[in-house]
Write a protein that holds these residues in place. Structure first.
Motif, PDB file in Angstrom:
ATOM      1  N   LYS A 134      28.133 -50.158 146.747  1.00 20.57           N
ATOM      2  CA  LYS A 134      27.128 -49.257 146.177  1.00 20.57           C
ATOM      3  C   LYS A 134      26.598 -48.286 147.232  1.00 20.57           C
ATOM      4  N   SER A 160      37.438 -52.186 141.746  1.00 15.12           N
ATOM      5  CA  SER A 160      36.834 -51.578 140.560  1.00 15.12           C
ATOM      6  C   SER A 160      36.533 -52.635 139.491  1.00 15.12           C
ATOM      7  N   THR A 161      37.459 -53.568 139.305  1.00 13.26           N
ATOM      8  CA  THR A 161      37.258 -54.653 138.335  1.00 13.26           C
ATOM      9  C   THR A 161      36.072 -55.517 138.731  1.00 13.26           C
ATOM     10  N   PHE A 163      33.597 -54.712 140.686  1.00 11.13           N
ATOM     11  CA  PHE A 163      32.389 -53.887 140.617  1.00 11.13           C
ATOM     12  C   PHE A 163      31.856 -53.842 139.191  1.00 11.13           C
ATOM     13  N   ARG A 164      32.742 -53.615 138.252  1.00  9.70           N
ATOM     14  CA  ARG A 164      32.331 -53.533 136.846  1.00  9.70           C
ATOM     15  C   ARG A 164      31.826 -54.881 136.337  1.00  9.70           C
ATOM     16  N   GLN A 165      32.451 -55.979 136.769  1.00  8.93           N
ATOM     17  CA  GLN A 165      32.006 -57.320 136.358  1.00  8.93           C
ATOM     18  C   GLN A 165      30.565 -57.569 136.785  1.00  8.93           C
ATOM     19  N   THR A 167      28.235 -55.120 137.910  1.00  8.50           N
ATOM     20  CA  THR A 167      27.236 -54.087 137.637  1.00  8.50           C
ATOM     21  C   THR A 167      27.237 -53.580 136.202  1.00  8.50           C
ATOM     22  N   GLY A 168      28.347 -53.795 135.505  1.00  5.22           N
ATOM     23  CA  GLY A 168      28.465 -53.246 134.157  1.00  5.22           C
ATOM     24  C   GLY A 168      28.873 -51.781 134.164  1.00  5.22           C
ATOM     25  N   LEU A 169      29.093 -51.219 135.336  1.00  2.00           N
ATOM     26  CA  LEU A 169      29.492 -49.821 135.485  1.00  2.00           C
ATOM     27  C   LEU A 169      30.786 -49.739 136.282  1.00  2.00           C
ATOM     28  N   THR A 170      31.543 -48.704 136.051  1.00  3.73           N
ATOM     29  CA  THR A 170      32.677 -48.444 136.922  1.00  3.73           C
ATOM     30  C   THR A 170      32.122 -47.786 138.192  1.00  3.73           C
ATOM     31  N   GLN A 173      31.092 -44.269 137.319  1.00  2.00           N
ATOM     32  CA  GLN A 173      29.825 -44.196 136.585  1.00  2.00           C
ATOM     33  C   GLN A 173      28.640 -44.413 137.521  1.00  2.00           C
ATOM     34  N   PHE A 174      28.806 -45.332 138.473  1.00  2.00           N
ATOM     35  CA  PHE A 174      27.738 -45.585 139.436  1.00  2.00           C
ATOM     36  C   PHE A 174      27.458 -44.344 140.278  1.00  2.00           C
TER      37      PHE A 174
END
Length: 188
Positions: A134, A160-161, A163-165, A167-170, A173-174
């Motif tokens: 981040k 990326s996977t 991160f999305r798990q 944060t809920g964002l790609t 998107q972040f």
């Protein structure tokens, strides 16, 4: 004499703790994340007064050996991931790193950590890494592939996977988010 302190996660924390202790009359000889070596206990100083001064700065004393080991584990991981990520060095997995640094079997450290913190050591390591991701995404100076390489991910897709798990964002998107969505390391 060693004083163990909880919630020290960065160099700024070390500076604040050192200033706090020196203002209380301690002579600090060495300070690392979670641990301070002092020459002795100032006359008239009580453990309660020290604890209150540290709590005012959002730190706390550690007086339990097991909790001390958990805090040492956190401090080592934060230092390794947050402050030395991407430095050129021989690859070493975190279990071997912790065993070497702390002198305990990884399975013992992992069990102790899970019992104390309510999450596995592996999940904690991932959370610390994602906070570093981040930070780097906000700076915008590196590609996701570079970030993945620096943090030891096998690919940018794997990062990326993960991160999305969490944060809920790609990561994209972040980067575009209007507000900072980072967690203080002492709250992970």
């Amino acid at each position: 004499m060693t004083i163990q302190i909880k919630n020290m996660v960065c160099n700024r924390c070390k500076r604040v703790v050192q200033e706090t202790l020196e203002n209380l009359g301690f002579t600090v000889s060495e300070i690392t994340l979670g641990r301070v070596e002092v020459a002795g206990w100032p006359a008239g100083m009580t453990a309660d007064a020290l604890k209150a001064a540290l709590q005012k700065e959002e730190f706390d004393l550690i007086d339990d050996r097991r909790q001390s080991l958990v805090e040492q584990t956190k401090a080592l991981l934060i230092a390794e991931i947050q402050h030395q990520a991407g430095e050129k060095k021989e690859a070493e997995n975190y279990s071997a790193f912790l065993e070497r640094k702390l002198g305990y079997d990884y399975s013992y450290l992992s069990h102790l950590f899970s019992t104390s913190e309510g999450q596995t050591l592996e999940k904690y390591i991932i959370a610390v890494k994602i906070e570093k991701v981040k930070e780097w995404l906000q700076y915008g100076e590196m590609s996701l592939s570079e970030i993945a390489f620096r943090l030891g991910y096998s690919s940018s897709q794997h990062l990326s996977t993960r991160f999305r798990q969490l944060t809920g964002l790609t990561p994209g998107q972040f980067r575009k988010a209007d507000k900072t969505i980072r967690q203080p390391l002492d709250l992970l």
